[in-house]
Scaffold this motif. Structure first.
Motif, mmCIF file in Angstrom:
data_model
loop_
_atom_site.group_PDB
_atom_site.id
_atom_site.type_symbol
_atom_site.label_atom_id
_atom_site.label_comp_id
_atom_site.label_asym_id
_atom_site.label_seq_id
_atom_site.Cartn_x
_atom_site.Cartn_y
_atom_site.Cartn_z
ATOM 1 N N THR A 53 0.842 -1.202 0.000
ATOM 2 C CA THR A 53 0.000 0.000 0.000
ATOM 3 C C THR A 53 0.876 1.251 0.000
ATOM 4 N N ASP A 54 0.264 2.378 -0.314
ATOM 5 C CA ASP A 54 0.956 3.656 -0.319
ATOM 6 C C ASP A 54 1.536 3.957 1.066
ATOM 7 N N LYS A 55 0.717 3.832 2.095
ATOM 8 C CA LYS A 55 1.151 4.107 3.474
ATOM 9 C C LYS A 55 2.306 3.183 3.869
ATOM 10 N N GLU A 56 2.203 1.938 3.507
ATOM 11 C CA GLU A 56 3.233 0.950 3.826
ATOM 12 C C GLU A 56 4.551 1.281 3.110
ATOM 13 N N LEU A 57 4.481 1.672 1.852
ATOM 14 C CA LEU A 57 5.681 2.025 1.115
ATOM 15 C C LEU A 57 6.369 3.226 1.754
ATOM 16 N N LEU A 58 5.607 4.238 2.138
ATOM 17 C CA LEU A 58 6.201 5.416 2.776
ATOM 18 C C LEU A 58 6.877 5.042 4.098
ATOM 19 N N SER A 59 6.253 4.172 4.865
ATOM 20 C CA SER A 59 6.847 3.696 6.115
ATOM 21 C C SER A 59 8.137 2.919 5.839
ATOM 22 N N PHE A 60 8.112 2.069 4.830
ATOM 23 C CA PHE A 60 9.286 1.295 4.423
ATOM 24 C C PHE A 60 10.426 2.226 4.019
ATOM 25 N N LEU A 61 10.115 3.254 3.238
ATOM 26 C CA LEU A 61 11.146 4.174 2.762
ATOM 27 C C LEU A 61 11.770 4.981 3.896
ATOM 28 N N THR A 154 11.345 9.676 -4.555
ATOM 29 C CA THR A 154 11.645 9.364 -3.150
ATOM 30 C C THR A 154 12.410 8.053 -3.043
ATOM 31 N N MET A 155 12.013 7.057 -3.822
ATOM 32 C CA MET A 155 12.698 5.767 -3.773
ATOM 33 C C MET A 155 14.160 5.913 -4.188
ATOM 34 N N LEU A 156 14.416 6.694 -5.219
ATOM 35 C CA LEU A 156 15.788 6.888 -5.673
ATOM 36 C C LEU A 156 16.586 7.720 -4.670
ATOM 37 N N LYS A 157 15.943 8.732 -4.083
ATOM 38 C CA LYS A 157 16.633 9.554 -3.090
ATOM 39 C C LYS A 157 16.999 8.726 -1.869
ATOM 40 N N VAL A 158 16.052 7.955 -1.365
ATOM 41 C CA VAL A 158 16.291 7.139 -0.178
ATOM 42 C C VAL A 158 17.378 6.115 -0.447
#
Length: 167
Positions: A53-61, A154-158
């Motif tokens: 989920t979107d929320k889960e991905l943000l938490s993961f990142l 965000t994924m690339l930055k992280v």
């Protein structure tokens, strides 16, 4: 595009441990950590997991750069693998414990890691979900692919927040 591929490689992690026999597939590790016998037919971190989920991905990142830094400092390994010919994710009991301390179920954390790395690879290849995939690459849903596109920056930055892991 090469930056995207490098970001995917960093996201997937290839970290070393040097302690043979200490790594498990995701589901096998979960069974062992709960005092259960390993299933006779090994399952994978991806089996019976809902889409990311979107929320889960943000938490993961939010957790990923800290995981990468911890893994590098502790010479740990976490990477895609095959279990009985199916995509899976290999990680150590120490990696599982660290992830749990961050509030994540290890199986879910490494499922998200593997699926989002696969989604990044698909985006890098021009969004062709039917192209040739590595055998250790899990299936991703259209929704997960859309998440990867939406949070690509965000994924690339992280993935660049911590120096790359070297073997």
């Amino acid at each position: 595009m090469r930056t995207l591929l490098a970001g995917m490689a960093v996201l997937c992690l290839t970290l070393t441990s040097g302690l043979p026999g200490e790594f498990f597939s995701g589901q096998a590790l979960a069974a062992v950590s709960q005092g259960k016998k390993q299933p006779s037919k090994a399952s994978t971190v991806y089996e019976k997991q809902p889409p990311v989920t979107d929320k889960e991905l943000l938490s993961f990142l939010e957790v990923l750069p800290n995981f990468r830094a911890w893994a590098k400092a502790n010479n740990e390994e976490a990477h895609p693998t095959l279990t009985n010919g199916k995509p899976d994710f290999m990680y150590s009991p120490q990696a599982a414990a660290w992830v749990q301390q961050q509030g994540w179920d290890p199986v879910r954390f490494f499922c998200v890691m593997g699926r989002m790395a696969a989604a990044l690879a698909i985006v890098e290849e021009g969004n062709d979900m039917n192209g040739v995939r590595s055998k250790d690459m899990p299936e991703v849903t259209e929704g997960e692919l859309a998440l990867a596109r939406r949070h690509l920056g965000t994924m690339l930055k992280v993935s660049g927040d911590v120096p790359p892991i070297s073997r």
